[in-house]
Design a protein around this motif. Sequence first.
Motif, PDB file in Angstrom:
ATOM      1  N   UNK A 161       0.731  -1.323   0.076  1.00 47.21           N
ATOM      2  CA  UNK A 161       0.066  -0.078   0.043  1.00 47.21           C
ATOM      3  C   UNK A 161       0.815   1.320  -0.134  1.00 47.21           C
ATOM      4  N   UNK A 162       1.818   1.349   0.762  1.00 49.36           N
ATOM      5  CA  UNK A 162       2.965   2.531   0.867  1.00 49.36           C
ATOM      6  C   UNK A 162       3.330   2.596  -0.632  1.00 49.36           C
ATOM      7  N   UNK A 163       3.857   1.366  -1.156  1.00 51.51           N
ATOM      8  CA  UNK A 163       4.574   1.528  -2.296  1.00 51.51           C
ATOM      9  C   UNK A 163       3.560   2.142  -3.535  1.00 51.51           C
ATOM     10  N   UNK A 164       2.543   1.603  -3.360  1.00 49.69           N
ATOM     11  CA  UNK A 164       1.159   2.225  -4.578  1.00 49.69           C
ATOM     12  C   UNK A 164       1.168   3.780  -4.139  1.00 49.69           C
ATOM     13  N   UNK A 165       1.239   4.166  -2.905  1.00 55.91           N
ATOM     14  CA  UNK A 165       0.976   5.634  -2.574  1.00 55.91           C
ATOM     15  C   UNK A 165       2.125   6.393  -3.288  1.00 55.91           C
ATOM     16  N   UNK A 166       3.482   5.885  -2.768  1.00 57.98           N
ATOM     17  CA  UNK A 166       4.594   6.708  -3.399  1.00 57.98           C
ATOM     18  C   UNK A 166       4.621   6.550  -4.863  1.00 57.98           C
ATOM     19  N   UNK A 167       4.157   5.516  -5.688  1.00 57.12           N
ATOM     20  CA  UNK A 167       3.914   5.488  -6.999  1.00 57.12           C
ATOM     21  C   UNK A 167       3.029   6.422  -7.664  1.00 57.12           C
ATOM     22  N   UNK A 168       1.912   6.745  -6.782  1.00 57.99           N
ATOM     23  CA  UNK A 168       0.995   7.429  -7.235  1.00 57.99           C
ATOM     24  C   UNK A 168       1.482   9.084  -7.471  1.00 57.99           C
ATOM     25  N   UNK A 169       2.258   9.523  -6.265  1.00 51.98           N
ATOM     26  CA  UNK A 169       2.779  10.653  -6.176  1.00 51.98           C
ATOM     27  C   UNK A 169       4.050  10.926  -6.848  1.00 51.98           C
ATOM     28  N   UNK A 170       4.383   9.862  -7.770  1.00 50.31           N
ATOM     29  CA  UNK A 170       5.865   9.858  -8.017  1.00 50.31           C
ATOM     30  C   UNK A 170       7.001  10.118  -7.152  1.00 50.31           C
ATOM     31  N   UNK A 171       7.074   9.596  -5.952  1.00 49.15           N
ATOM     32  CA  UNK A 171       7.974   9.606  -4.647  1.00 49.15           C
ATOM     33  C   UNK A 171       8.774   8.561  -4.815  1.00 49.15           C
ATOM     34  N   UNK A 172      10.166   8.707  -4.772  1.00 48.43           N
ATOM     35  CA  UNK A 172      11.127   7.647  -4.830  1.00 48.43           C
ATOM     36  C   UNK A 172      11.396   7.404  -3.249  1.00 48.43           C
ATOM     37  N   UNK A 173      11.125   6.123  -3.145  1.00 45.14           N
ATOM     38  CA  UNK A 173      11.501   5.528  -1.612  1.00 45.14           C
ATOM     39  C   UNK A 173      12.868   5.172  -1.777  1.00 45.14           C
ATOM     40  N   UNK A 174      13.882   5.981  -1.089  1.00 47.14           N
ATOM     41  CA  UNK A 174      15.397   5.296  -1.281  1.00 47.14           C
ATOM     42  C   UNK A 174      15.770   4.591  -0.203  1.00 47.14           C
ATOM     43  N   UNK A 175      15.197   4.534   0.891  1.00 50.61           N
ATOM     44  CA  UNK A 175      15.944   3.724   1.936  1.00 50.61           C
ATOM     45  C   UNK A 175      15.032   3.593   3.231  1.00 50.61           C
ATOM     46  N   UNK A 176      15.410   3.026   3.975  1.00 58.32           N
ATOM     47  CA  UNK A 176      14.683   2.796   5.361  1.00 58.32           C
ATOM     48  C   UNK A 176      15.792   2.662   6.669  1.00 58.32           C
ATOM     49  N   UNK A 177      15.710   3.202   7.795  1.00 59.71           N
ATOM     50  CA  UNK A 177      16.375   3.116   8.878  1.00 59.71           C
ATOM     51  C   UNK A 177      15.620   1.871   9.739  1.00 59.71           C
ATOM     52  N   UNK A 178      16.418   0.911   9.939  1.00 62.78           N
ATOM     53  CA  UNK A 178      16.084  -0.198  10.576  1.00 62.78           C
ATOM     54  C   UNK A 178      16.671  -0.455  12.057  1.00 62.78           C
ATOM     55  N   UNK A 179      16.056  -1.057  12.947  1.00 57.38           N
ATOM     56  CA  UNK A 179      16.825  -1.310  14.303  1.00 57.38           C
ATOM     57  C   UNK A 179      18.040  -2.254  14.102  1.00 57.38           C
ATOM     58  N   UNK A 180      19.067  -1.688  14.651  1.00 61.61           N
ATOM     59  CA  UNK A 180      20.491  -2.384  14.148  1.00 61.61           C
ATOM     60  C   UNK A 180      20.634  -3.703  14.974  1.00 61.61           C
ATOM     61  N   UNK A 181      19.710  -3.906  16.185  1.00 62.75           N
ATOM     62  CA  UNK A 181      19.634  -5.208  16.800  1.00 62.75           C
ATOM     63  C   UNK A 181      19.007  -6.280  15.915  1.00 62.75           C
TER      64      UNK A 181
END
Length: 268
Positions: free
Chosen positions: A48-68
């Motif tokens: 759903x998030x990817x579809x929303x980004x595509x609709x707005x032509x927004x490039x998802x470049x990365x994500x911060x994840x918990x290091x542990x």
Amino acid sequence: MWSVHDHCVEKGFEEVFRIVKEMGYTGFEYALGGDITLKDRCGIDARTASEAAGKMDMKILGCHMPVDKVLSMPEEVLKECQALELPYVGIGSPFKADRTSFENQKKIQQQLGRAARFFKENGVQMQIHCGVSEFLYDYEDKYVVDGLMDAVGAEYLQPEFDTQWLMCCGVDIESMFKKYKGHIDVVHLKDSLDIENKYRYLMAKYDEICDRFNEEGFAVGNHGMLDLQKAVASAGENGAKWLVVELWNEKNSLEHAEISAENIRKYM
């Protein structure tokens, strides 16, 4: 996402993507806190998030994840990275050099090296967001970030520099960008008010900055310490692909995001 997390939850991603797109932003970086899925963090699944980004032509470049969790369950983290179609995954400090034994520092470096290679082999570049802890000294008397780069290799683990913490730690921004030329794909631009240099212990200075900025907030390039023109120029000269505005998720975050974009565009 760290900058406007409250709006992501309250308004939804599609609306936030629309708002920041109108400000001139073309990319977005997720931040999941202690979670490893966007659904756990914000109640929205990756598709759903990817579809929303595509609709707005927004490039998802990365994500911060918990290091542990990146270190202990890399397969599960990779699954979410692939679902979100991420080219980069970011982590925070794997250890605090003054609170971690030398033997454990070595073990964590080895773990991180294995994880970084695993992600790279599966098409995701790992990065370490360089806060204050990365400029403490490790068991070899190096900055933590330099020790990690030496142990893991910058082709597997990139530094994701944050201009505010470079300034806080007294590290020259242009020199550090140049040192890792070609390996600083993503740079975080964050400004800072001047903090009196009255601390012998760097983490105490960090604590005061966090306390003050969580309340006040601050737009990038808006009468702060950062020489934005030099930072933008140096990032470009040394291979940065993305300039990411990082705010404090403050009450005026959208206003400050727009001011930041306007200020940065002057030097692009």
